[in-house]
Design a protein around this motif. Structure first.
Motif, PDB file in Angstrom:
ATOM      1  N   VAL A   6      60.101  22.546 -14.125  1.00 51.22           N
ATOM      2  CA  VAL A   6      59.242  21.532 -13.772  1.00 51.22           C
ATOM      3  C   VAL A   6      57.327  21.519 -14.235  1.00 51.22           C
ATOM      4  N   GLU A   7      57.525  19.921 -13.583  1.00 48.50           N
ATOM      5  CA  GLU A   7      57.264  19.396 -15.051  1.00 48.50           C
ATOM      6  C   GLU A   7      56.296  17.858 -14.947  1.00 48.50           C
ATOM      7  N   ASP A   8      54.935  18.122 -14.586  1.00 46.96           N
ATOM      8  CA  ASP A   8      54.657  16.643 -13.184  1.00 46.96           C
ATOM      9  C   ASP A   8      54.147  15.000 -14.452  1.00 46.96           C
ATOM     10  N   LEU A  49      60.882  26.907 -16.449  1.00 48.25           N
ATOM     11  CA  LEU A  49      60.189  26.140 -17.743  1.00 48.25           C
ATOM     12  C   LEU A  49      59.032  25.421 -16.714  1.00 48.25           C
ATOM     13  N   LEU A  50      58.307  25.981 -16.975  1.00 52.09           N
ATOM     14  CA  LEU A  50      57.046  25.509 -15.868  1.00 52.09           C
ATOM     15  C   LEU A  50      56.350  25.025 -16.696  1.00 52.09           C
ATOM     16  N   ASP A  51      55.335  23.837 -16.214  1.00 52.32           N
ATOM     17  CA  ASP A  51      54.283  23.547 -16.677  1.00 52.32           C
ATOM     18  C   ASP A  51      53.318  24.230 -15.851  1.00 52.32           C
ATOM     19  N   TRP A  52      51.877  24.664 -16.909  1.00 52.69           N
ATOM     20  CA  TRP A  52      50.885  25.724 -15.566  1.00 52.69           C
ATOM     21  C   TRP A  52      49.657  24.416 -15.002  1.00 52.69           C
ATOM     22  N   ASN A  53      49.592  23.491 -15.705  1.00 49.44           N
ATOM     23  CA  ASN A  53      48.775  23.033 -14.828  1.00 49.44           C
ATOM     24  C   ASN A  53      49.657  21.972 -13.964  1.00 49.44           C
ATOM     25  N   LEU A  54      49.731  21.316 -12.782  1.00 47.95           N
ATOM     26  CA  LEU A  54      50.222  20.466 -11.773  1.00 47.95           C
ATOM     27  C   LEU A  54      49.631  19.796 -10.762  1.00 47.95           C
ATOM     28  N   SER A  55      49.629  18.890 -10.659  1.00 48.54           N
ATOM     29  CA  SER A  55      49.122  17.682  -9.902  1.00 48.54           C
ATOM     30  C   SER A  55      49.306  18.185  -8.478  1.00 48.54           C
ATOM     31  N   ASP A  56      49.833  19.682  -8.210  1.00 48.87           N
ATOM     32  CA  ASP A  56      49.474  20.109  -6.562  1.00 48.87           C
ATOM     33  C   ASP A  56      49.861  22.021  -6.691  1.00 48.87           C
ATOM     34  N   TYR A  57      50.531  22.524  -7.525  1.00 46.77           N
ATOM     35  CA  TYR A  57      50.181  24.144  -7.804  1.00 46.77           C
ATOM     36  C   TYR A  57      49.845  24.030  -8.931  1.00 46.77           C
ATOM     37  N   SER A  58      49.348  25.286  -9.455  1.00 46.24           N
ATOM     38  CA  SER A  58      49.376  25.555 -10.928  1.00 46.24           C
ATOM     39  C   SER A  58      50.222  26.797 -11.680  1.00 46.24           C
ATOM     40  N   GLY A  59      50.845  26.865 -12.625  1.00 39.70           N
ATOM     41  CA  GLY A  59      51.448  27.702 -13.257  1.00 39.70           C
ATOM     42  C   GLY A  59      51.507  28.922 -13.012  1.00 39.70           C
ATOM     43  N   GLY A  60      49.728  29.569 -12.736  1.00 35.61           N
ATOM     44  CA  GLY A  60      49.983  31.090 -12.214  1.00 35.61           C
ATOM     45  C   GLY A  60      51.060  31.249 -10.652  1.00 35.61           C
ATOM     46  N   MET A  61      50.217  30.059  -9.810  1.00 38.93           N
ATOM     47  CA  MET A  61      50.629  30.282  -8.426  1.00 38.93           C
ATOM     48  C   MET A  61      52.346  30.407  -8.512  1.00 38.93           C
ATOM     49  N   ILE A  62      52.731  29.152  -8.823  1.00 40.30           N
ATOM     50  CA  ILE A  62      54.528  29.228  -8.784  1.00 40.30           C
ATOM     51  C   ILE A  62      55.355  30.440  -8.878  1.00 40.30           C
TER      52      ILE A  62
END
Length: 235
Positions: A6-8, A49-62
């Motif tokens: 998950v990476e924008d 595998l997640l990025d922390w800052n995405l264009s719609d939701y933060s990694g923490g929210m995911i």
């Protein structure tokens, strides 16, 4: 192993995919959280595998959403350029299992993923949690909102198998082979009967977040009745 990325950032996502594929892993890239949420309705991944800052939701929210709706049986790794200690602590406390700082070193990434996957495979949890459901594998019992549900041995085995594979579609024959044995000669209606009992006994009709749905002429899937994206806010 199938890994969700998950990476924008398109370039970063492709680099991560190439690194993972060089280690023998399969990957699927999602540039938005919403695309990821939609995919996990039907696809079972071995690692996120997640990025922390995405264009719609933060990694923490995911991470929070995944842990509340999908459970704790799938490892989560964060890969981000944010080095702040408080951010690392937040990610780990929210439910991440590892945290890597960009730029990612391919060999280190593969080594850390191998460690996570070995750990999750070798240490089977005694208690699985999925929404309001608690599956105690040591005592072979299932609770819903804290109340123990009386099940037969085969009902428990079938329920455990489905809870271990949320979102995955299984044919009747596949369920027969998994629960009753590879060479059984049992009518597939046996599966229908047990599914009907589980749906009733465990209230798997969406009332408690999860539902047993049928695919006409094929089989069944245990899926979340609340697979909707979380409300966006700044974290």
């Amino acid at each position: 192993m199938l890994i969700a990325i998950v990476e924008d950032d398109v370039i970063q996502a492709d680099l991560l995919a190439l690194s993972l594929q060089s280690g023998g892993h399969q990957t699927q890239i999602f540039h938005t959280s919403l695309g990821f949420f939609e995919a996990i309705k039907t696809i079972q991944f071995d690692l996120f595998l997640l990025d922390w800052n995405l264009s719609d939701y933060s990694g923490g929210m995911i991470i929070k959403w995944v842990r509340e709706n999908i459970g704790w049986q799938t490892p989560i790794m964060v890969a981000t350029a944010i080095e702040d200690e408080s951010n690392i602590v937040m990610a780990l406390k929210t439910g991440a299992d590892d945290y890597l700082i960009k730029p990612i070193k391919p060999l280190e990434l593969l080594a850390r993923i191998d460690v996570l996957l070995r750990r999750f495979k070798s240490i089977a949890p005694q208690v699985l949690h999925l929404g309001n459901y608690e599956i105690d594998t040591s005592q072979r019992l299932i609770r819903n909102t804290g109340l123990e549900i009386e099940l037969t041995q085969k009902e428990y085995d079938l329920a455990l198998f489905l809870f271990q594979h949320p979102g995955k579609l299984f044919s009747r024959m596949n369920l027969l082979e998994q629960i009753w044995g590879l060479k059984v000669e049992i009518d597939t209606r046996t599966v229908d009967t047990h599914i009907s009992r589980l749906r009733r006994k465990l209230a798997l009709d969406g009332t408690h977040q999860w539902q047993l749905t049928s695919v006409y002429g094929y089989g069944y899937r245990l899926e979340s009745a609340t697979l909707s994206a979380p409300t966006s806010h700044v974290c």
